[in-house]
Scaffold this motif. Structure first.
Motif, PDB file in Angstrom:
ATOM      1  N   ILE A 223       0.845  -1.205   0.000  1.00 15.99           N
ATOM      2  CA  ILE A 223       0.000   0.000   0.000  1.00 15.99           C
ATOM      3  C   ILE A 223       0.877   1.251   0.000  1.00 15.99           C
ATOM      4  N   PHE A 224       1.921   1.254   0.830  1.00 19.36           N
ATOM      5  CA  PHE A 224       2.810   2.419   0.868  1.00 19.36           C
ATOM      6  C   PHE A 224       3.601   2.565  -0.423  1.00 19.36           C
ATOM      7  N   ALA A 225       3.951   1.432  -1.047  1.00 15.83           N
ATOM      8  CA  ALA A 225       4.630   1.512  -2.346  1.00 15.83           C
ATOM      9  C   ALA A 225       3.748   2.243  -3.350  1.00 15.83           C
ATOM     10  N   GLY A 226       2.453   1.920  -3.354  1.00 19.03           N
ATOM     11  CA  GLY A 226       1.517   2.607  -4.235  1.00 19.03           C
ATOM     12  C   GLY A 226       1.405   4.084  -3.909  1.00 19.03           C
ATOM     13  N   LEU A 227       1.360   4.419  -2.619  1.00 20.19           N
ATOM     14  CA  LEU A 227       1.260   5.820  -2.208  1.00 20.19           C
ATOM     15  C   LEU A 227       2.504   6.613  -2.587  1.00 20.19           C
TER      16      LEU A 227
ATOM     17  N   ARG B  35       2.567   9.772  -5.078  1.00 17.78           N
ATOM     18  CA  ARG B  35       3.074  11.052  -4.594  1.00 17.78           C
ATOM     19  C   ARG B  35       4.180  11.591  -5.492  1.00 17.78           C
ATOM     20  N   ILE B  36       5.113  10.729  -5.907  1.00 18.66           N
ATOM     21  CA  ILE B  36       6.235  11.177  -6.720  1.00 18.66           C
ATOM     22  C   ILE B  36       5.805  11.432  -8.158  1.00 18.66           C
ATOM     23  N   PHE B  37       4.963  10.551  -8.678  1.00 13.40           N
ATOM     24  CA  PHE B  37       4.608  10.617 -10.094  1.00 13.40           C
ATOM     25  C   PHE B  37       3.105  10.865 -10.265  1.00 13.40           C
ATOM     26  N   ASN B  38       2.349   9.767 -10.341  1.00 16.13           N
ATOM     27  CA  ASN B  38       0.906   9.862 -10.523  1.00 16.13           C
ATOM     28  C   ASN B  38       0.270   8.549 -10.092  1.00 16.13           C
TER      29      ASN B  38
ATOM     30  N   ILE C 287       1.427   5.230 -11.970  1.00 18.46           N
ATOM     31  CA  ILE C 287       2.725   4.700 -11.531  1.00 18.46           C
ATOM     32  C   ILE C 287       2.622   4.173 -10.103  1.00 18.46           C
ATOM     33  N   GLY C 288       1.744   4.765  -9.310  1.00 18.22           N
ATOM     34  CA  GLY C 288       1.500   4.222  -7.974  1.00 18.22           C
ATOM     35  C   GLY C 288       0.987   2.795  -8.042  1.00 18.22           C
ATOM     36  N   ILE C 289       0.040   2.561  -8.945  1.00 18.11           N
ATOM     37  CA  ILE C 289      -0.484   1.204  -9.133  1.00 18.11           C
ATOM     38  C   ILE C 289       0.603   0.285  -9.675  1.00 18.11           C
ATOM     39  N   LEU C 290       1.420   0.799 -10.611  1.00 19.33           N
ATOM     40  CA  LEU C 290       2.525   0.004 -11.152  1.00 19.33           C
ATOM     41  C   LEU C 290       3.493  -0.396 -10.040  1.00 19.33           C
ATOM     42  N   MET C 291       3.830   0.519  -9.141  1.00 18.67           N
ATOM     43  CA  MET C 291       4.740   0.195  -8.035  1.00 18.67           C
ATOM     44  C   MET C 291       4.130  -0.848  -7.111  1.00 18.67           C
ATOM     45  N   ALA C 292       2.838  -0.733  -6.857  1.00 17.75           N
ATOM     46  CA  ALA C 292       2.167  -1.722  -6.000  1.00 17.75           C
ATOM     47  C   ALA C 292       2.215  -3.103  -6.642  1.00 17.75           C
ATOM     48  N   VAL C 293       1.996  -3.166  -7.959  1.00 16.35           N
ATOM     49  CA  VAL C 293       2.046  -4.448  -8.676  1.00 16.35           C
ATOM     50  C   VAL C 293       3.462  -5.016  -8.645  1.00 16.35           C
TER      51      VAL C 293
ATOM     52  N   VAL D 179       7.063   9.847   3.845  1.00 18.41           N
ATOM     53  CA  VAL D 179       7.035  11.104   4.599  1.00 18.41           C
ATOM     54  C   VAL D 179       8.035  12.089   4.006  1.00 18.41           C
ATOM     55  N   TRP D 180       9.196  11.564   3.588  1.00 18.04           N
ATOM     56  CA  TRP D 180      10.242  12.422   3.028  1.00 18.04           C
ATOM     57  C   TRP D 180       9.793  13.051   1.705  1.00 18.04           C
ATOM     58  N   VAL D 181       9.172  12.278   0.819  1.00 22.17           N
ATOM     59  CA  VAL D 181       8.774  12.833  -0.483  1.00 22.17           C
ATOM     60  C   VAL D 181       7.627  13.825  -0.354  1.00 22.17           C
ATOM     61  N   CYS D 182       6.922  13.816   0.778  1.00 25.55           N
ATOM     62  CA  CYS D 182       5.866  14.824   0.983  1.00 25.55           C
ATOM     63  C   CYS D 182       6.465  16.227   1.143  1.00 25.55           C
TER      64      CYS D 182
END
Length: 505
Positions: free
Chosen positions: A113-117, A121-124, A127-133, A164-167
């Motif tokens: 879940i955090f990978a998706g977030l 946050r960084i991209f869109n 890509i959040g869904i891609l990272m989660a997959v 938290v850092w990328v926020c």
């Protein structure tokens, strides 16, 4: 929903909800896949020495402070957060291995879940869904989720720090959350300290270049003040207790192999990572010549590279040159870097997808079909890989539950006339005792684990002796010593491991 001509678009709240549902489903689906893999491989009830060591740490002490003291005294190379969570988990759900393993698997699911977030946050959102997959069916996360160790918690807390850092906010609440995240990753594993150091050095450099406000350094100052005493005490105790550590001294090729082992997709992920690293290295060189180039690179990607290479270089120099007798070059420790490597690979894949779309003038639906096909193929190949490489998931595990149950069903096992000899690393023997007795609820037999204890036991006074050969086999000397007074009456008892029964002659 809003109408715009003939097209129907979703408002922002609906998009956020749909994104949340997607990554939740990916996390739940991954948990199901991991469970099915464990069932298919027949390793659901397996534990190894490290798993039982975790149970030993979880059961040590009567409260949090006593657990901290026990861990620092007995094994200062470990930190307590996971063992506190494991203690609470066992207290509520018991000692069955498959149930205990749900804890690290759930932590791994939250990591997805955090990978998706992070990707969102960084991209869109895409890509959040891609990272989660990518995270959800990676062999790295399957491995971490299977071990009853702190590694899935370490990956989760590392992802929390990155999120938290990328926020990139400097209000009081955000700075406090960053402090909490730094402490959580450090109290998950000591390699978390290296990540905190790497991120801190990056932010310090940005402050020197006047890219960031000095406020961003406040969490690192608070973190150092809080965690440094624990780190120093643990280091001094570890130095006194462990003269020589077991990991091998790394060679130069091991540096490359470690990066490859951390990349999703292994070889192809490593190739993507290297190409992206070369591209950003060139951008970095341009940045020194022309400050305007700063607008053309993504700070989050550059910082991810910085963290990965800083942690690897520090660990490599320490393990090879500073203290090779106590090397720390262990793959699972470096899983703290997995979120940062994941960001780089996901960015590279998305950049390639954008280039492909523009070059071939692909329709959005065709692009989405390509992404879906890739996700399905990637997941299938990782499942196939996991089923073919059980040793990468179950590292030295045995069915301790079956062994304990078999031993406990013997009518004479708790008799004063019976001895159980279980050759085992004596410093972690209490882990098996705690598991076998379910934290002291079941009576413990007369039991020993070292040859010295075996010889001091006075075998002639025992009617029966059970030997358990799982971690170590009995030596010829031990067999001969037992054979002086007892004869083998049952071999591979109940076909479970190597439980042999000897009866007095």
């Amino acid at each position: 929903m809003k109408r715009s001509g003939k097209r129907i678009t979703m408002n922002n709240c609906e998009e956020q909800y749909l994104f949340g549902v997607c990554i939740m489903m990916i996390a739940i689906g991954s948990l199901y896949i991991w469970r099915r893999i464990s069932v298919s491989l027949g390793i659901t009830g397996y534990l190894n020495v490290d798993d039982l060591c975790s149970i030993q740490f979880a059961l040590s002490g009567d409260h949090i402070l006593s657990k901290l003291h026990t861990i620092i005294q007995n094994d200062p190379t470990n930190v307590p957060l996971f063992y506190i969570l494991l203690f609470l988990w066992i207290k509520f759900f018991g000692f069955y291995p498959n149930t205990i393993r749900l804890l690290p698997e759930i932590l791994a699911g939250i990591f997805i879940i955090f990978a998706g977030l992070i990707g969102k946050r960084i991209f869109n959102k895409k890509i959040g869904i891609l990272m989660a997959v990518l995270a959800g069916s990676s062999i790295q996360l399957i491995y971490a989720g299977y071990q009853i160790r702190s590694y899935s918690l370490l990956m989760l807390c590392s992802a929390l720090v990155l999120y938290v850092w990328v926020c990139k906010k400097t209000d009081r609440i955000s700075l406090f959350l960053m402090l909490v995240a730094l402490l959580l990753v450090s109290f998950s594993h000591f390699f978390g300290v290296l990540v905190c150091m790497a991120l801190g050095s990056w932010d310090f450099g940005c402050c020197l270049l006047k890219i960031k406000s000095k406020k961003c350094l406040v969490p690192y100052i608070g973190y150092s003040a809080i965690f440094a005493p624990y780190l120093i005490i643990s280091y001094l105790n570890a130095k006194e207790k462990w003269g020589v550590f077991w990991p091998p001294v790394p060679g130069y090729l091991d540096f490359i192999k470690m990066i490859e082992s951390l990349c999703v997709g292994k070889s192809w992920g490593f190739a993507v990572f290297c190409v992206t690293a070369c591209f950003y290295f060139l951008l970095w060189m341009k940045l020194f010549r022309n400050k305007n180039e700063y607008a053309h690179w993504n700070e989050d990607i550059m910082a991810s590279f910085w963290v990965v290479f800083t942690v690897l270089i520090v660990a490599f120099i320490y393990s090879r040159y500073i203290n090779p007798t106590s090397s720390v070059w262990v793959y699972r420790y470096f899983l703290v870097l997995f979120p940062f490597v994941l960001v780089v690979v996901a960015y590279a894949l998305s950049s390639f997808g954008i280039w492909l779309k523009k070059s071939l003038l692909l329709d959005k639906r065709i692009s989405a079909a390509f992404i879906l096909a890739f996700a399905l193929l990637y997941t299938y190949r990782n499942i196939e890989y996991a089923l073919m490489h059980v040793e990468e998931i179950n590292t030295g595990g045995s069915d301790y539950a079956a062994i304990s149950e078999c031993l406990a069903t013997q009518d004479d096992v708790n008799s004063d006339d019976t001895l159980v000899f279980f050759p085992y690393p004596d410093i972690y023997f209490d882990g098996w005792i705690g598991f076998y007795t379910q934290g002291g609820k079941i009576k413990k037999p007369n039991v020993c684990c070292t040859e010295e204890e075996l010889r001091e036991a006075g075998l002639s006074r025992y009617q029966n002796i059970y030997t358990i050969e799982v971690v170590y086999d009995l030596t010829e000397q031990q067999k001969a010593y037992i054979g002086e007074t007892h004869g083998l009456t049952a071999e591979n008892y109940n076909n479970v491991a190597k439980i042999n029964k000897y009866t007095r002659k």
